[in-house]
Design an enzyme around this catalytic site. Structure first.
Site, PDB file in Angstrom:
ATOM      1  N   LYS A  77       0.851  -1.199   0.000  1.00 13.28           N
ATOM      2  CA  LYS A  77       0.000   0.000   0.000  1.00 13.28           C
ATOM      3  C   LYS A  77       0.885   1.247   0.000  1.00 13.28           C
ATOM      4  O   LYS A  77       1.956   1.266   0.638  1.00 13.28           O
ATOM      5  CB  LYS A  77      -0.877  -0.032   1.246  1.00 13.28           C
ATOM      6  CG  LYS A  77      -1.940   1.065   1.345  1.00 13.28           C
ATOM      7  CD  LYS A  77      -2.821   0.793   2.581  1.00 13.28           C
ATOM      8  CE  LYS A  77      -3.912   1.852   2.721  1.00 13.28           C
ATOM      9  NZ  LYS A  77      -4.720   1.637   3.942  1.00 13.28           N
ATOM     10  N   SER A 172      -9.578   1.593   3.492  1.00  7.16           N
ATOM     11  CA  SER A 172      -8.811   2.375   2.563  1.00  7.16           C
ATOM     12  C   SER A 172      -7.753   1.594   1.794  1.00  7.16           C
ATOM     13  O   SER A 172      -7.113   2.147   0.889  1.00  7.16           O
ATOM     14  CB  SER A 172      -8.104   3.511   3.315  1.00  7.16           C
ATOM     15  OG  SER A 172      -7.221   2.973   4.275  1.00  7.16           O
ATOM     16  N   SER A 196      -9.544  -0.770   7.692  1.00 14.33           N
ATOM     17  CA  SER A 196      -9.059  -0.519   6.345  1.00 14.33           C
ATOM     18  C   SER A 196      -8.428  -1.686   5.608  1.00 14.33           C
ATOM     19  O   SER A 196      -8.146  -1.561   4.420  1.00 14.33           O
ATOM     20  CB  SER A 196      -8.050   0.638   6.361  1.00 14.33           C
ATOM     21  OG  SER A 196      -8.733   1.837   6.627  1.00 14.33           O
TER      22      SER A 196
END
Lengths: 525, 463
Positions: A77, A172, A196
């Site tokens: 990420k 997210s 997330s």
């Protein structure tokens, strides 16, 4: 091989020479190209990946692979620092920012020989539950393009309508979840502050693990809420998650919040036995807005455990209804603090204003942050004001303790693992999702996941079934502190029971030649 | 006229003497090239985390013990937020809620009516000692409308020592800080050199009438020496008194001391605008210290700070040293005070004593009157003295053995200051300053004189 699982298929294939790391890497890179429309990646690190693959290949040639992860393509990420590679947090503030160091978890993966194929997309600074609010645009859920979804969605032959019907990946860590779900990598790092990692895992039909706070180092993870953030793990099966967890866990002197106890990597039993376990069903997780089909799925799952001989009991976590508000106060307060460093002075975006330092700060921050980030900063600063501190921040900390206490009481009474839904519904179409603002969405979507962050407990999403719309629905297990082995064992058992179908990506099939059909015990839909 | 009671409190920031910074491994060094001692953490690069420096904790514990504080076995770290160019993270990590040491005291001496012989011991309460980060330095370049930022100092460990408003004037403030300085230097926890910014003092000053509540206080900053500290405090007390007697009010504000003009100037409004939004530092667990009783058996000693072992290793503090000097050498208390007050003087004195038969009670006079006044006149430190302890001991031996008179000795000393490499004996011989000890020799000379002046002597004896 690309669609295989790490632990049992691909790793073995590499070791046996059925496929080389370079070939594997190239396949993934090509798949990334052909799934570009998903917008799962911000940066594709083609050159370095191929180099790492070559080095891995050399090790395999010498018969000295570093371990199960050697040669395995992984994605990270874009809020983890990666040396020499852009790290943006999907924000204008860090566009073009090249990290000078690797996050500890990134370094650990590289030290095991993993091949980094790219940095994945996210909500800006990990604030959001849809991966729709980053400067590089939204992430599309690969299931939007699956045969399963297309068959179920009312066919209006216009391709335009098909376009507008794509669903969100959740957030997210949506980019990481989409990357794993679409076979462009075998494992991905996400982060989990309020859900997330588990939320997008549920929406994208992959396994998402939130480890116990303090188990895995946060050094190099650009923080959202320091007291709740953990690095998250996304994989296509629970065994793979256990492998990655084993590579990442353990004390890091650079992160003072990691526990000092020595971590013992574990392997999950082949045939997990849940008959001696006590599974708790927290009644408060029957939250408003929970879809009928997820409720039914949850109930079915409980029955599965019952039939296997486990003790399944209803439990109560009475402070659950307060957790969203509590989270809001604590999260925004830490955000306001953590974002204070972005002033354009040392790194990142700097506004052109030369009037004064102060005006430069103001312009830089206004230009660098999106409305979501700015909103949270303002809220957080409000709660931290001297006159508000007791009433909001301290109060929220006290409520946090009560929430954590709910869990320890339940676990203390003999419950081993909690079973809950992960999300309220399956993935919403993007056009629907954006009708509400980020704050509203986050408040709705976080409800089932963020209490685990408040309490620092480990939790995992396991894909359970497809919804009526043909989209993945997952269920969540929450475990005791540092009992990841038990948690993942239960998850693995459940995974074996439900036999979640493999995604059938239509667009992708065209481009991916020579796919080995894998022998997972999954049945194909 | 109703008398005024001035009230002075101090906030002293002492830079911890350590190899690396409080929360990062970059080096601590004075006057290094700009931005050459800056780690990723110091520059607040995203994703970096603080790691507590053990040496800094030990320095704070030592200092706390030396100041009779209660060392908190559990203390906490907090973030203090404000935006400034020399504060990269937008917050300073400090200890606001529960600092590492509290409720101590510092004893110091002041002269009554400027007479060294009349010294009075005073005590100031130490409210607390807290660990915190130093900021970087910013230089404002007005010609080019820019600010130059050097982060070398950002993150260096500081001990903030808060002294309660128990002092009443500039002299007391300066004496208290001087004593603190000596203590820190003795402990080695800080080099405490004000000129190098290792010791910074802010004074809180207010005045009130006896029996009435304390007045509004101002904070005085930008004080660069002990002398200026005394001046600044006294000026501010005067200013406030005059202001109030003229019917004015005192604003709760920060004022800067202007050393050239010898006055304080208003800087900014301290109250109101600045809300530091204190928040616990989430990346640092509570700091737990142990003592012999609470230390678990199987604990790794590398990971632990033991208050008792630090206590055992404390060196003699200045007050103890002074008492020992008085006892050992029979000198007066005010003598020992001056000895300790001057860097290297005690050592010099003791070296001379060890190399001469002259009694220490006499040696001290030479040290404090002759040597010290010369050094001060020429702004030299003891280390820079052209007269070494060896040379002085040599000279004093000549005096002690009565080979020269004390007047001659002073003359020789004056010669020695020139630092021409001559020994005392050389100078004595050159200038024929030898005292004649031989009885017969003396008689001869006296006789010669009398013979030469026969008439006068006879005349004299008839009067």
């Amino acid at each position: 091989a690309v669609k295989g699982t790490l632990r049992f298929q691909v790793s073995a294939a590499l070791r046996e020479g059925q496929i080389t790391p370079t070939e594997l890497c190239q396949r993934c890179l090509s798949l990334i190209k052909s799934t570009k429309f998903l917008n799962a990646y911000i940066t594709v690190t083609e050159e370095t990946a191929l180099k790492q693959a070559e080095e891995s290949e050399e090790r395999f040639r010498r018969g000295q692979p570093l371990g199960v992860l050697d040669g395995i393509p992984v994605a990270v990420k874009d809020n983890f620092n990666t040396a020499g590679i852009e790290t943006t947090c999907a924000s204008n503030m860090l566009k073009g920012y090249i990290s000078p160091y690797n996050a500890t978890v990134v370094q650990k993966l590289l030290d095991q020989g993993a091949v980094l194929v790219g940095k994945t997309n996210l909500d800006e600074f990990a604030m959001g539950s849809g991966s729709t609010d980053g400067v590089f645009g939204p992430v599309r859920n690969p299931w939007s393009y699956s045969r399963q979804y297309k068959e179920k969605s009312a066919p209006k032959s216009h391709s335009e309508d098909k376009e507008s019907k794509w669903v969100i990946s959740g957030g997210s860590s949506g980019g990481s979840a989409a990357a794993v779900s679409s076979f462009t990598c075998f494992a991905a790092l996400g982060s989990d502050t309020g859900g997330s990692t588990r939320n997008p895992a549920a929406h994208c039909g992959v396994v998402g693990v939130k480890p116990t706070y303090g188990l895995i180092s946060r050094h190099g993870l650009i923080p959202l809420v320091n007291s709740m953030d953990v690095p998250g793990i996304l994989t296509r099966c629970v065994d793979d998650a256990a492998v990655v967890l084993g590579a990442l866990a353990g004390h890091d002197p650079k992160d003072s919040t990691t526990v000092q106890d020595k971590f013992k990597p574990f392997e999950l039993p082949n045939l997990p036995d849940v008959s001696k376990l006590s599974i708790g069903i927290p009644k408060e997780y029957h939250a408003p807005g929970l879809s009928g089909e997820i409720l039914a799925l949850w109930s079915k799952a409980a029955d599965l455990f019952k039939n296997a001989g486990a003790k399944v009991i209803e439990v109560s976590l009475p402070h659950t209804p307060y957790s969203i508000v509590c989270y809001h106060v604590l999260c925004t307060a830490e955000v306001a603090s953590n974002m204070a460093r972005f002033d354009g002075l040392e790194y990142g975006h700097r506004s052109d204003t030369t009037k004064s330092t102060e005006s430069m700060y103001a312009a830089t921050r206004r230009e660098g942050f999106n409305a979501v980030v700015r909103g949270r900063i303002l809220s957080g600063n409000y709660f931290l004001l001297k006159q508000n501190y007791e009433r909001y921040f301290v109060k929220a900390q006290q409520v946090r303790r009560l929430i954590a206490h709910d869990f320890s009481k339940v676990f203390g009474s003999g419950v081993d693992v909690l079973l809950t839904p992960t999300t309220l519904t399956d993935a919403a179409p993007y056009t629907e999702f954006i009708k509400e603002d980020n704050r509203t969405r986050s408040a709705q979507d976080d409800i089932l996941t963020q209490a685990a962050n408040m309490a620092g407990l480990p939790a995992i999403n396991v894909p359970a079934a497809l919804s009526e719309r043909g989209l993945p629905v997952g269920l969540q297990f929450i475990g005791r502190s540092f009992q990841e082995k038990q948690l993942l064992t239960v998850a693995k058992w459940f995974e074996k029971q439900v036999e979640f179908p493999m995604i059938q990506l239509e667009e992708v099939k065209r481009h991916d030649h020579g796919v080995l059909q894998h022998q997972k015990s999954a049945s194909f839909s | 006229l109703v008398p005024w009671v001035p009230v002075v409190g101090l906030e002293v920031h002492a830079q911890i003497s350590s190899n690396s910074k409080l929360f990062s491994g970059s080096q601590v060094q004075f006057a290094a090239p700009p931005n050459s001692l800056v780690s990723f953490f110091d520059a607040s690069l995203p994703g970096t985390l603080p790691v507590l420096n053990r040496r800094c904790v030990e320095a704070a514990v030592m200092t706390g013990l030396a100041l009779n504080c209660r060392v908190n076995k559990k203390s906490l770290f907090d973030r203090k937020h404000y935006f400034y160019a020399d504060l990269p993270a937008g917050y300073q990590i400090t200890q606001q809620r529960v600092p590492i040491a509290v409720n101590g005291s510092l004893s110091y001496s002041v002269c009554v009516d400027n007479k060294m012989s009349q010294m009075v011991t005073k005590t100031v309460r130490i409210k607390q000692i807290q660990l915190e980060q130093d900021s970087g330095k910013s230089l404002h370049d007005d010609t080019r409308s820019q600010t130059l930022v050097d982060l070398n100092r950002a993150g260096v460990g500081l001990m903030e020592v808060v002294m309660e408003p128990d002092m009443c004037c500039g002299e007391e403030a300066a004496a208290a800080v001087r004593e603190l300085q000596l203590i820190l230097q003795t402990l080695g926890s800080s080099q405490a050199v004000m000129a190098e910014g290792q010791l910074r003092v802010d004074a809180n000053v207010s005045v009130h009438h006896p029996g009435e509540p304390y007045g509004v206080r101002t904070e005085v900053k930008n004080i660069n020496s002990l002398r200026f500290l005394a001046k600044a405090v006294d000026y501010e007390i005067q200013r406030q008194i005059e202001e109030l007697e003229n019917g004015g009010t005192i604003l709760n504000e920060t004022r800067a001391f202007d050393s050239k003009l010898g006055c304080t100037i208003s800087m900014r409004d301290k109250e109101g605008k600045q809300d530091y939004r204190f928040m616990p530092e989430p990346n640092l667990p509570p700091l737990i210290l142990y003592d012999a009783k609470s230390l678990p058996a199987n604990m790794n000693h590398q990971q632990v700070v033991n208050i008792n072992s630090i206590h055992e290793r404390l060196p003699d503090l200045p007050s103890v040293k002074r008492a020992k000097l008085v006892e050992q050498y029979g000198i007066l208390p005010e003598h020992s005070f001056t000895l300790l007050n001057e860097d290297g003087l005690t050592e010099f004195f003791e070296n001379v004593v060890n190399q001469t038969q002259m009694k220490p009670k006499k040696v001290i006079g030479w040290i404090l009157k002759d040597l010290l006044s010369y050094l001060r006149q020429h702004s030299l430190t003891v280390k820079e003295s052209p007269v070494s302890s060896f040379l002085l001991a040599d000279l004093l031996n000549l005096l002690e053995k009565k080979e020269i008179s004390s007047t001659a000795a002073k003359q020789v000393l004056a010669e020695l200051w020139k630092g021409e490499g001559k020994t005392p004996l050389d100078i004595v011989k050159e200038n024929k300053l030898e005292l004649i000890q031989d009885q017969k020799e003396l008689e001869k000379i006296c006789q010669a004189v009398i013979d030469g002046r026969e008439n006068e002597v006879i005349t004299g004896s008839l009067c």
